[in-house]
Design an enzyme around this catalytic site. Structure first.
Site, PDB file in Angstrom:
ATOM      1  N   ARG A 174       0.820  -1.226   0.000  1.00  0.00           N
ATOM      2  CA  ARG A 174       0.000   0.000   0.000  1.00  0.00           C
ATOM      3  C   ARG A 174       0.849   1.269   0.000  1.00  0.00           C
ATOM      4  O   ARG A 174       0.479   2.281  -0.590  1.00  0.00           O
ATOM      5  CB  ARG A 174      -0.901  -0.008   1.247  1.00  0.00           C
ATOM      6  CG  ARG A 174      -2.192  -0.750   1.047  1.00  0.00           C
ATOM      7  CD  ARG A 174      -3.386   0.109   1.431  1.00  0.00           C
ATOM      8  NE  ARG A 174      -3.258   0.630   2.787  1.00  0.00           N
ATOM      9  CZ  ARG A 174      -3.826   0.079   3.856  1.00  0.00           C
ATOM     10  NH1 ARG A 174      -4.558  -0.999   3.726  1.00  0.00           N
ATOM     11  NH2 ARG A 174      -3.688   0.608   5.045  1.00  0.00           N
ATOM     12  N   HIS A 211       7.612 -23.881   5.301  1.00  0.00           N
ATOM     13  CA  HIS A 211       9.045 -23.718   5.036  1.00  0.00           C
ATOM     14  C   HIS A 211       9.867 -24.895   5.555  1.00  0.00           C
ATOM     15  O   HIS A 211      10.999 -25.093   5.135  1.00  0.00           O
ATOM     16  CB  HIS A 211       9.561 -22.363   5.543  1.00  0.00           C
ATOM     17  CG  HIS A 211       9.777 -22.291   7.020  1.00  0.00           C
ATOM     18  ND1 HIS A 211       8.763 -22.057   7.902  1.00  0.00           N
ATOM     19  CD2 HIS A 211      10.900 -22.399   7.773  1.00  0.00           C
ATOM     20  CE1 HIS A 211       9.245 -22.033   9.131  1.00  0.00           C
ATOM     21  NE2 HIS A 211      10.553 -22.242   9.087  1.00  0.00           N
ATOM     22  N   LYS A 261      13.638 -27.162   4.101  1.00  0.00           N
ATOM     23  CA  LYS A 261      14.896 -27.309   4.857  1.00  0.00           C
ATOM     24  C   LYS A 261      15.711 -28.440   4.259  1.00  0.00           C
ATOM     25  O   LYS A 261      15.180 -29.499   3.928  1.00  0.00           O
ATOM     26  CB  LYS A 261      14.611 -27.583   6.343  1.00  0.00           C
ATOM     27  CG  LYS A 261      14.108 -26.339   7.070  1.00  0.00           C
ATOM     28  CD  LYS A 261      13.993 -26.592   8.552  1.00  0.00           C
ATOM     29  CE  LYS A 261      13.281 -25.449   9.250  1.00  0.00           C
ATOM     30  NZ  LYS A 261      14.153 -24.364   9.679  1.00  0.00           N
ATOM     31  N   GLU A 299      12.667 -24.519  20.588  1.00  0.00           N
ATOM     32  CA  GLU A 299      13.174 -23.163  20.328  1.00  0.00           C
ATOM     33  C   GLU A 299      13.576 -22.504  21.639  1.00  0.00           C
ATOM     34  O   GLU A 299      12.962 -22.761  22.679  1.00  0.00           O
ATOM     35  CB  GLU A 299      12.096 -22.320  19.651  1.00  0.00           C
ATOM     36  CG  GLU A 299      11.692 -22.831  18.288  1.00  0.00           C
ATOM     37  CD  GLU A 299      10.676 -21.901  17.642  1.00  0.00           C
ATOM     38  OE1 GLU A 299      11.088 -21.027  16.878  1.00  0.00           O
ATOM     39  OE2 GLU A 299       9.478 -22.052  17.922  1.00  0.00           O
ATOM     40  N   HIS A 355       4.226 -27.824  10.543  1.00  0.00           N
ATOM     41  CA  HIS A 355       5.626 -28.265  10.454  1.00  0.00           C
ATOM     42  C   HIS A 355       5.834 -29.690  10.993  1.00  0.00           C
ATOM     43  O   HIS A 355       6.432 -30.535  10.320  1.00  0.00           O
ATOM     44  CB  HIS A 355       6.547 -27.314  11.221  1.00  0.00           C
ATOM     45  CG  HIS A 355       6.433 -25.873  10.791  1.00  0.00           C
ATOM     46  ND1 HIS A 355       6.206 -25.497   9.489  1.00  0.00           N
ATOM     47  CD2 HIS A 355       6.539 -24.717  11.490  1.00  0.00           C
ATOM     48  CE1 HIS A 355       6.159 -24.172   9.427  1.00  0.00           C
ATOM     49  NE2 HIS A 355       6.361 -23.673  10.623  1.00  0.00           N
ATOM     50  N   LYS A 384       8.477 -23.186  22.981  1.00  0.00           N
ATOM     51  CA  LYS A 384       9.289 -21.968  23.009  1.00  0.00           C
ATOM     52  C   LYS A 384       9.976 -21.870  24.371  1.00  0.00           C
ATOM     53  O   LYS A 384       9.517 -22.450  25.348  1.00  0.00           O
ATOM     54  CB  LYS A 384       8.404 -20.738  22.834  1.00  0.00           C
ATOM     55  CG  LYS A 384       7.490 -20.818  21.612  1.00  0.00           C
ATOM     56  CD  LYS A 384       7.961 -19.924  20.523  1.00  0.00           C
ATOM     57  CE  LYS A 384       7.038 -19.954  19.336  1.00  0.00           C
ATOM     58  NZ  LYS A 384       7.737 -19.918  18.065  1.00  0.00           N
TER      59      LYS A 384
HETATM   60  C1  BG6 Z   1       7.035 -20.508  12.163  1.00  0.00           C
HETATM   61  C2  BG6 Z   1       6.273 -20.332  13.457  1.00  0.00           C
HETATM   62  O1  BG6 Z   1       6.197 -21.094  11.187  1.00  0.00           O
HETATM   63  O2  BG6 Z   1       8.159 -21.345  12.382  1.00  0.00           O
HETATM   64  C3  BG6 Z   1       7.189 -19.743  14.520  1.00  0.00           C
HETATM   65  O3  BG6 Z   1       5.169 -19.471  13.237  1.00  0.00           O
HETATM   66  C4  BG6 Z   1       8.441 -20.559  14.658  1.00  0.00           C
HETATM   67  O4  BG6 Z   1       6.510 -19.638  15.766  1.00  0.00           O
HETATM   68  C5  BG6 Z   1       9.101 -20.818  13.305  1.00  0.00           C
HETATM   69  O5  BG6 Z   1       9.333 -19.864  15.504  1.00  0.00           O
HETATM   70  C6  BG6 Z   1      10.236 -21.811  13.428  1.00  0.00           C
HETATM   71  O6  BG6 Z   1      10.933 -21.880  12.214  1.00  0.00           O
HETATM   72  P1  BG6 Z   1      12.480 -22.264  12.174  1.00  0.00           P
HETATM   73  O7  BG6 Z   1      12.796 -22.366  10.718  1.00  0.00           O
HETATM   74  O8  BG6 Z   1      13.214 -21.171  12.882  1.00  0.00           O
HETATM   75  O9  BG6 Z   1      12.584 -23.571  12.891  1.00  0.00           O
END
Ligand code: BG6
Length: 484
Positions: free
Chosen positions: A51, A178, A182, A216, A240, A331
């Site tokens: 935008r 994503h 990897k 994490e 994931h 987390k």
């Molecule tokens: C994201 C989540 O899809 O993946 C996040 O929304 C998470 O909460 C992240 O931290 C982890 O991705 P990676 O590649 O750092 O393991």
């Protein structure tokens, strides 16, 4: 690293949400690295769309700053950055109005691959799809890329699929997870299906159990508002961890082709048994003197959202009946560590004395950090002390084995965006797969919401709540250590 780079066809990639955080942190740096590697042809163009009214030069300057901040210095030169920025263009476009769309239409070339990256809130997916259609911008071979969250339950995922399918065919929709990009996740398939060694053992007869951990160190930080509506189950497990589970458990596809692979993954999701309450542990991190607690991060003192979850699940099919899969993610844990660990059974009969000890083989696929594969095998402890068994690793660290520095392992987005341009959907989720994952997830979340369950508090820097350890202890098993 030995790399064989095949340039992709010339393309016009439009990034909606081109001024956003994902574009800055992931999409643009990934494109830049593919450019440096010679994969992006001269005629490639990246068009930022958002935008904000600004010139192409302003956007390029912002992208330049992002690259300096995000791409390590040894991976960029000033010439490369300048050449890359030359390929950028920018248009102010209003997703909900008519502004900018005719300009975008004029900008697109007829003879280049067309890709539209929806790096925006899912509530705008429908508007973007509709405008691309209404203004005659997207060709019938154009690709759209959409990010998670793809819905927050089955009903909303179905609604999103319906909206997108009004304007685009399934072969044009690239739903990104994503984790599938990897490097080690792709290696999981190479290891399973490129070697004869593992497949005969890859079943309930030889596999005692499987552990999938995505731990994490970070908390939810500035994403508290989003995360509190989502929690670890929706944010990580439904997508994931489910994808990791599918690739680990699926039958060998007949070929490495999008539908063959996705059909097999879908069968795994559909074979998942419902999960009983006693097989789920949910947790929330406490605060410490240096860092806020989950409820402070989420700015919701009453929050019942989980920042940690551990689940024991069963896949009801011939291959896996009787082999539990334990999943956990959270987390603010002890370390950043993601891995898939296959624990094989003990040999059926030991020829050694009892005091030799008994050992099992363990295959671990490390996603991060230090990507690699490690197989622990039993050998005799060296020395004259009789027959005593120990485990030693046959360790393949990609960084060592392939001569690359660990940090040079390509980012997941590099591979995935190039696959969009190449028109290869193998590493993207199909609509029915996402729906099946929600169909499994929804009743679990509904059940704990109905019961009014509260997550257990856990110490930051720990391995999660004590109950998560018990989930395995009661089965006579233990989690692998998260850190140290
Ligand atoms: C994201 C989540 O899809 O993946 C996040 O929304 C998470 O909460 C992240 O931290 C982890 O991705 P990676 O590649 O750092 O393991």
């Amino acid at each position: 690293m030995v790399s064989r780079v095949i340039p992709v066809d010339p393309f016009d990639l439009v990034i909606f949400g081109g001024t956003g955080d994902l574009a800055r942190r992931k999409i643009l740096p990934a494109l830049f690295r593919r450019f440096c590697d010679g994969q992006m042809p001269r005629e490639a163009r990246i068009i930022g769309a958002a935008r904000t009214r600004q010139s192409a030069g302003d956007w390029a300057a912002w992208v330049g700053e992002a690259l300096e901040e995000i791409v390590p210095e040894r991976l960029r030169t000033a010439e490369h950055v300048a050449e890359f920025l030359d390929r950028l263009d920018y248009l102010a476009v209003d997703a909900k109005g008519d502004d900018g769309w005719s300009d975008l239409c004029d900008t697109m070339r007829a003879d280049a691959v067309q890709a539209f990256y929806f790096s925006v809130a899912p509530s705008l997916f429908g508007d973007l799809a509709e405008r691309l259609h209404q203004f005659g911008i997207a060709r019938s071979d154009a690709r759209i890329v959409v990010e998670k969250p793809f819905g927050n339950d089955l009903a909303s995922a179905k609604a999103l699929n319906r909206t997108l399918s009004e304007y685009f065919d399934e072969t044009q929709i690239y739903r990104i997870d994503h984790y599938l990009g990897k490097e080690t996740v792709q290696n999981l398939m190479a290891v399973r299906f490129g070697n004869v060694l593992f497949e005969p053992l890859w079943n309930t007869q030889y596999v005692d159990h499987v552990q999938i951990t995505v731990a994490e160190e970070v908390g939810v930080g500035g994403r508290g508002a989003y995360y509190d509506q989502s929690g670890a189950m929706r944010d990580m497990v439904q997508n994931h961890l489910m994808q990791l589970l599918c690739l680990t458990a699926m039958e060998p596809p007949s070929k490495f082709d999008p539908d063959a692979v996705r059909d097999e993954k879908l069968k795994v999701i559909r074979a998942l048994d419902p999960v009983e309450a006693e097989d789920i542990v949910r947790g929330q991190y406490k605060g410490s003197k240096d860092a806020p607690s989950y409820v402070e991060d989420a700015e919701n003192p009453e929050s019942r959202t989980e920042s940690f979850i551990a689940i024991k699940l069963h896949i009801a099919n011939w291959r896996w009946n009787g082999t539990p899969f334990y999943l956990r993610t959270g987390k603010r844990l002890r370390a950043r560590k993601s891995e898939i660990v296959i624990h094989f059974k003990e040999p059926p009969h030991s020829i050694f004395d009892e005091d030799a000890g008994s050992r099992t083989n363990v295959l671990s696929i490390r996603l991060q950090p230090d990507e690699g594969i490690d197989l622990r095998v039993t050998i005799k402890e060296p020395g004259p002390g009789g027959m005593r068994l120990i485990d030693v690793p046959l360790d393949m660290s990609f960084a060592e084995a392939l001569g690359a520095e660990g940090t040079d392992v390509p980012d997941a987005y590099e591979r995935l965006i190039m696959d969009v341009i190449r028109g290869n959907q193998t590493l993207f989720m199909r609509g029915d797969e996402v729906e099946a994952a929600w169909a499994w997830t929804d009743p679990i979340i509904e059940a704990w919401t109905r019961r009014g369950d509260r997550p257990t508090q856990y110490e930051p820097g720990s391995s999660g709540p004590e109950e998560a350890l018990m989930l395995l202890h009661r089965d006579g098993r233990r989690w692998r250590e998260i850190g140290g």
